[in-house]
Motif scaffolding. Sequence first.
Motif: not given
Length: 83
Positions: A24-50
Amino acid sequence: MRTDAFDYDMTVGGAPQSLSPGNEQRDFWTCAEAQKPGSQNLSGICDPVVDALVELLIAPPPTGPSWSPAPGRWTACCSGTTT
């Protein structure tokens, strides 16, 4: 909802965590989720280090005398030093 389209300047929310974090951590913090409408990555974090840290959290690399990391791969992103 406006949050589904990331159409906001600020939002209030939380990211509840368990004592054994997993996929579930991928849902909150990854680039792939930041680009999906309605995802749980509300902050839009998109960083290869993260992204790399999330993968380490989910499946830490093996340790022991028979394993050695690729030079600079994990140490550069996570410990502040390189090999």
